[in-house]
Design an enzyme around this catalytic site. Structure first.
Site, PDB file in Angstrom:
ATOM      1  N   LYS A   1      49.674  52.665 -14.501  1.00  0.00           N
ATOM      2  CA  LYS A   1      49.261  53.977 -13.989  1.00  0.00           C
ATOM      3  C   LYS A   1      48.839  54.870 -15.146  1.00  0.00           C
ATOM      4  O   LYS A   1      49.505  54.851 -16.160  1.00  0.00           O
ATOM      5  CB  LYS A   1      50.436  54.639 -13.246  1.00  0.00           C
ATOM      6  CG  LYS A   1      50.921  53.882 -12.028  1.00  0.00           C
ATOM      7  CD  LYS A   1      52.174  54.523 -11.423  1.00  0.00           C
ATOM      8  CE  LYS A   1      53.411  54.245 -12.277  1.00  0.00           C
ATOM      9  NZ  LYS A   1      54.675  54.755 -11.691  1.00  0.00           N
TER      10      LYS A   1
ATOM     11  N   ASP B   1      56.782  61.439 -10.115  1.00  0.00           N
ATOM     12  CA  ASP B   1      57.236  62.663 -10.796  1.00  0.00           C
ATOM     13  C   ASP B   1      56.306  63.074 -11.931  1.00  0.00           C
ATOM     14  O   ASP B   1      56.529  64.101 -12.564  1.00  0.00           O
ATOM     15  CB  ASP B   1      58.660  62.493 -11.334  1.00  0.00           C
ATOM     16  CG  ASP B   1      58.721  61.534 -12.508  1.00  0.00           C
ATOM     17  OD1 ASP B   1      58.028  60.487 -12.468  1.00  0.00           O
ATOM     18  OD2 ASP B   1      59.442  61.826 -13.488  1.00  0.00           O
TER      19      ASP B   1
ATOM     20  N   ASP C   1      51.527  54.539   6.302  1.00  0.00           N
ATOM     21  CA  ASP C   1      52.240  53.299   6.609  1.00  0.00           C
ATOM     22  C   ASP C   1      52.828  52.658   5.357  1.00  0.00           C
ATOM     23  O   ASP C   1      53.805  51.930   5.431  1.00  0.00           O
ATOM     24  CB  ASP C   1      51.274  52.260   7.216  1.00  0.00           C
ATOM     25  CG  ASP C   1      50.596  52.795   8.456  1.00  0.00           C
ATOM     26  OD1 ASP C   1      51.272  53.525   9.208  1.00  0.00           O
ATOM     27  OD2 ASP C   1      49.404  52.492   8.647  1.00  0.00           O
TER      28      ASP C   1
END
Lengths: 299, 299
Positions: free
Chosen positions: A220, A245, A19
Site C-alpha cells: 500500500k 489508520d 460486501d
C-alpha cells in the site's frame, strides 16, 4: 469532506453498501500486542452478516503463515488466505508479474518472513538472513564476487540492515544489467513500543539515494498489492471498503483501487490531519473514531 | 563552456592568476592507494612557486591527523593545518557556528575520525563507535532511555551503520525539542576498490526519509566547509582555485564560494558529463585531463 460516522444507522448503511471489508491491522485492530476495544466483536459481526473479510498489511517481516500466529495470539479469527502481506505480494510480483526467469535470483534485504514467501512462490534468493551478510565488519569490494544471476533486489523492513547488505545490493543494481529495484513498501515509520521507528522506506532509502533511482513499491498505496489480491479473490471494487489508520498508505491504496475508504483514528492519523487548516489532501470517504464503534450494530 | 587546458602557456596563466590552490584528494591526487601520475611533482612545483596549498576532502571517516597518515604513506607532503575534512568542519560547526551549549551532546553516526575531531573541539558526544550501538540485535524502544541532553545528531559515512543507530538517532530527532540534524556531507557514493560504494548521503538517507526533513550538510558543496577554512586561513577567493573530480561537490563548492574551478578527469566525472548533449549544468571554469598535466611547467 469525509463523512463522520457515529450512529447505528450510519454503520448499517455501510453494511448495506459493502460486501468486502479490507482491514489494515496495526492501528486498526490492535496496537502492538493490545487489541483495539471491540475489534473482535465487529469482525465476528461482519462474518455473521456474510461479509468477506480480508487483512491487508504492509508488514513484510512476517509471512502470512507467521502473521496468522499474531491473530491467533490475540484471539482474532483469521485464515491464511484472508491475509495479504507485502512480503507475499512482493513474492507474487516477482514470480507472476515480472516473471523472473527460473535461473535468476533475488538479492534480499529483509527478514525471515520475506524469505518464506519467496520460497513458497518458488523464487530463488540470496542475502536476507544469511549469516555471511549479518555483519558489522567493513565491506571489501575487492573480496566481493558479483553473482551475475541476481536479477532483482528486494528491500523490506530489515532490523539487521548493515553496510554489507547495502553495498552488495548497490553492486547488483549498478553492475547487473536490468537488475530490478523492488521495495515491499515505503512506509516512513511504523508504530512500536508506544512510539515510532524507521520503517521499510527508510531501509531502501540509502539505495534510492546512492542510485538516484526509486524502487518499484509493492505494498500500500501501490496498486500492485490490490492486483495480487484480485488474482486470488473475487470481489467487486464498487462494493469493497478499505479500513485503515494511515492516509498515505491505507486510504490512498483504497482510492487508487477504486474502493471506498474508512479512516479510523486509533492509529497514526490525528483528528487535525482530517479536519481543520492542516488537513491532508488525502480525504477518506468516511471517518470513525474506532473500528469498535461498529459494535452498536450487534446490540 | 569550460576552457580546456593542455599547454604550458595555459598552466602558466593559471599560476599567474591564483595564489591559493584547494585540492580534493581522492580522484585528484590518488585513487585509493595509488598516486595519480605526477601529483607529487605538481604539488612540489606549486609550493616552489609560493602557492598556498590546501586539501579539502569530504572524507569524514578520518580526522585530519589520521588523514595526514594517508599523505605520509603515499609520500605526499602535507601539514595537518593544510587539511580540511568534513568531520573537522562538522566539529567546528557544532562548537563555533551553532554553538551547542557545553551541557549538550551530539549523537554520532560515524567513525573514529569524527569522534576524534569532536573531542578536539571540546564537543561531548555519544553513539559513534560505542560497542553498545554496534549491534545487529533488534532495537527495543521499551528498553531505550532517551538522553535529554542530546542537542544534535551528526551523520557521516559509517560502515557500521545499523538499525539501533538509526532508531536512536530517530528518537532524538523526533523527541528532543530543537535537536539539530547534521550531515558531514551528502556524497551519494565514494570510490573504493576499483568501484563505487554507497556514500555518506546514503547513511543519512534513512533518517531524511523517516523524518521527511533534510539535514544541514557541512561538507562540499555547502559553503559551511569554506566558512570553516576562512576562519583559519587567510586567502582571497578571487585568487583561489578549487581543483576536483566531482561536479556536484568540488566544482559546485568552488562556485558557491566564488572561487575559480578546475575539473580533472582522473576521477568520477567522465568526458561526456563535460561536453556533448548529456553535459551537466555545472560547468567548471577549466578542465584538464589530470593534475599531472601541470608537470610540463617544471620542465
Amino acid at each position: 469532506m469525509a463523512a463522520r460516522l457515529s450512529s447505528a444507522a450510519h454503520y448499517e448503511a455501510l453494511l448495506a453498501k459493502y460486501d468486502t471489508w479490507m482491514f489494515d491491522c496495526d492501528g486498526v485492530l490492535w496496537h502492538g500486542d493490545r487489541l483495539i476495544d471491540g475489534a473482535i466483536e465487529v469482525l465476528d459481526l461482519l462474518r455473521s452478516r456474510n461479509k468477506k473479510v480480508l487483512f491487508v498489511t504492509n508488514n513484510a517481516t512476517k509471512s502470512r503463515k507467521s502473521y496468522k500466529g499474531k491473530f491467533d495470539t490475540l484471539g482474532v479469527e483469521a485464515h491464511v488466505d484472508e491475509i495479504y502481506g507485502s512480503a507475499y505480494a512482493a513474492a507474487v510480483y516477482v514470480s507472476s508479474v515480472m516473471k523472473l526467469p527460473k535461473d535468476k535470483k533475488v538479492y534480499v534485504i529483509g527478514m525471515k518472513g520475506m524469505e518464506d514467501e519467496l520460497r513458497d512462490e518458488g523464487v530463488a534468493f540470496l542475502g536476507g538472513t544469511d549469516p555471511a551478510d549479518s555483519t558489522l565488519s567493513p565491506f571489501s569490494l575487492d573480496a566481493f564476487t558479483l553473482d551475475p544471476t541476481v536479477g532483482a533486489v528486494l528491500c523490506g523492513l530489515d532490523t539487521s540492515i548493515n553496510y554489507t547488505k547495502l553495498s552488495k545490493a548497490f553492486q547488483y543494481l549498478t553492475r547487473n544489467t536490468g537488475c530490478a529495484f523492488l521495495a515491499t513498501n515505503e512506509d516512513s515509520t511504523y508504530p512500536a513500543g508506544g512510539g515510532l521507528l524507521p520503517g521499510a522506506g527508510a531501509i531502501s532509502a540509502p539505495l534510492r539515494y546512492a542510485l538516484g533511482r526509486d524502487p518499484v513499491s509493492i505494498g500500500k498505496p501501490a496498486s500492485t498489492m490490490l492486483d495480487c489480491i484480485k488474482a486470488k479473490v473475487n470481489f467487486d471494487p464498487a462494493r469493497t471498503i478499505m479500513i485503515g489508520d494511515r492516509l498515505n498508505t491505507d486510504i490512498l491504496f483504497g482510492q487508487n483501487g477504486g474502493l471506498a475508504t474508512l479512516l479510523v483514528l486509533t492509529g497514526i492519523t490525528t483528528e487535525a490531519e482530517v479536519t481543520g487548516p492542516t488537513a491532508s489532501s488525502i480525504v477518506p470517504d468516511f471517518v470513525t473514531q474506532s473500528i469498535g464503534d461498529l459494535r452498536v450494530l450487534g446490540k
